[in-house]
Write an enzyme that holds these catalytic residues in place. Structure first.
Site, PDB file in Angstrom:
ATOM      1  N   LEU A 158       0.859  -1.174   0.000  1.00  0.00           N
ATOM      2  CA  LEU A 158       0.000   0.000   0.000  1.00  0.00           C
ATOM      3  C   LEU A 158       0.900   1.231   0.000  1.00  0.00           C
ATOM      4  CD1 LEU A 158      -2.654  -0.954   2.740  1.00  0.00           C
ATOM      5  CD2 LEU A 158      -2.959  -1.038   0.251  1.00  0.00           C
ATOM      6  N   ASP A 159       0.426   2.324  -0.586  1.00  0.00           N
ATOM      7  CA  ASP A 159       1.184   3.568  -0.548  1.00  0.00           C
ATOM      8  C   ASP A 159       1.394   4.011   0.900  1.00  0.00           C
ATOM      9  OD1 ASP A 159       1.207   3.612  -3.293  1.00  0.00           O
ATOM     10  OD2 ASP A 159      -0.488   4.992  -3.464  1.00  0.00           O
ATOM     11  N   ARG A 160       2.410   4.805   1.094  1.00  0.00           N
ATOM     12  CA  ARG A 160       2.771   5.265   2.436  1.00  0.00           C
ATOM     13  C   ARG A 160       1.598   5.886   3.182  1.00  0.00           C
ATOM     14  NH1 ARG A 160       7.888   9.257   3.873  1.00  0.00           N
ATOM     15  NH2 ARG A 160       7.433   9.518   6.087  1.00  0.00           N
ATOM     16  N   THR A 188      -1.688   5.582   2.387  1.00  0.00           N
ATOM     17  CA  THR A 188      -2.932   4.825   2.282  1.00  0.00           C
ATOM     18  C   THR A 188      -3.014   3.877   3.471  1.00  0.00           C
ATOM     19  OG1 THR A 188      -2.948   4.938  -0.133  1.00  0.00           O
ATOM     20  CG2 THR A 188      -4.245   3.179   0.888  1.00  0.00           C
ATOM     21  N   ARG A 210      -5.745   6.344  -7.421  1.00  0.00           N
ATOM     22  CA  ARG A 210      -5.527   7.788  -7.332  1.00  0.00           C
ATOM     23  C   ARG A 210      -5.534   8.430  -8.721  1.00  0.00           C
ATOM     24  NH1 ARG A 210      -0.105   7.916  -3.975  1.00  0.00           N
ATOM     25  NH2 ARG A 210      -0.440  10.173  -4.048  1.00  0.00           N
TER      26      ARG A 210
END
Length: 355
Positions: free
Chosen positions: A169-171, A173, A270
């Site tokens: 997961l993105d930082r 998110t 996104r």
């Protein structure tokens, strides 16, 4: 004082990289690395090596490629060489500065755990694994500590720098992420991701209200032509990407969406939402804005000299549910991670004003 805003910084070559490059002609100092490509990646050689060798900067890897230190199928390659299934990549590279991920007592919200894997509700502002410039304070460090406290293990996987990591997961998110505790559990769960049989559901708060209650965004994605740290819809040369959305709530000038990605491209949700004109609230990288209470409710009192902080200081995106098959019992599983406090607060304010 408001929390510091998130800024994306491009990483340049490190001093260790420069020193290592100078040592390139000395054969005794080089490590020989070989990768066998199993899938048709359609990824540039320099980007593939950056992902596989996170302890070396991309600029250094490109210099090594230009110096002839990288071969694809026993032939000198370029940074732009696209890798396909069956390719063999060989690289002679100076040894990296030795880094080891160490256990750190970072809070973890464990949603599920057995002898084979665990599921964690990742908090915001937490990188999944160590990378250039971020060798501590990651989910990996927290997992190593958790394993030590519970006499558990983490899978080795395909990368020793990312034990247990099956997906990311993105930082900024939040939400569910599966962690393998054994190598067999790792490849069984990874196989479900590769075959796209794991059903993923996200929740996002976006600007505006989509015209349709439900729709599929079908737009190929690739690296942004003007900023290689970002991604964009690329009708030519992009990789196929599909996202299904469903409008759960409307607030007049914003909406709560349920998202089901059918593919797993970097930054897919996104970029797709920005592409249809409804960027995620707080996602300043892709056109979103941070919302303060005044943005939502309007001024209810005389202006204050104190700074007005945003209700949420990151993209309002949460990995909510996962439906998959247990890697050993083969029973169907459904896990859910509760929304974090910042998204709950934003929803509370929006529901109270209708905006």
């Amino acid at each position: 004082m408001c929390a510091e805003s998130v800024v994306n910084n491009q990483t340049s070559a490190t001093t260790e990289d420069a020193q290592a490059l100078e040592a390139l002609p000395v054969d005794e100092t080089l490590d020989h690395i070989e990768f066998h490509i199993r899938h048709d990646l359609q990824k540039r050689l320099d980007l593939y090596l950056r992902d596989r060798l996170p302890h070396h900067s991309r600029s250094m890897l490109q210099k090594l490629i230009r110096a002839g230190a990288a071969l694809v199928n026993n032939r000198p390659a370029k940074s732009s060489t696209l890798l396909r299934a069956g390719d063999t990549v060989q690289l002679d590279i100076p040894p990296a500065v030795d880094h080891h991920a160490l256990p750190e007592n970072i809070p973890l919200q464990v949603i599920y755990e057995d002898d084979h894997f665990l599921a964690v509700n990742k908090q915001a502002d937490l990188l999944v694994h160590p990378a250039r410039g971020h060798w501590t304070g990651t989910l990996i460090n927290a997992l190593l500590y958790h394993a030590g406290q519970t006499a558990g293990t983490l899978s080795t996987g395909s990368d020793p720098w990312r034990p247990g990591i099956i997906h990311r997961l993105d930082r900024h998110t939040t939400g569910l992420i599966l962690i393998a505790k054994t190598d067999e559990a790792h490849w069984r769960l990874a196989g479900q991701f590769e075959r796209r049989t794991i059903h993923k559901t996200y929740l996002a708060i976006v600007h505006g209200v989509p015209a349709l209650d439900n729709d599929m965004i079908d737009a190929p994605l690739g690296v942004h032509p003007g900023n290689r740290e970002k991604y964009a819809v690329r009708t030519e040369g992009g990789r196929p990407a599909q996202t299904i959305y469903h409008v759960r709530e409307r607030f007049g000038r914003s909406s709560l969406l349920e998202l089901n990605p059918k593919t797993g491209r970097t930054h897919q949700l996104r970029v797709h939402l920005a592409h249809i004109g409804h960027p995620i609230v707080g996602d300043v990288t892709y056109g979103g804005r941070e919302l303060t209470p005044l943005d939502i409710t309007g001024p209810a009192a005389p202006p204050s000299p104190k700074p007005i902080c945003p209700v949420i200081g990151r993209q309002a995106l949460h990995a909510w549910r996962l439906h998959f098959v247990h890697p050993f019992s083969f029973t169907r599983m459904s896990l859910e991670a509760p929304l974090p406090a910042d998204m709950l607060e934003l929803l509370s304010v929006l529901r109270g004003t209708g905006r």
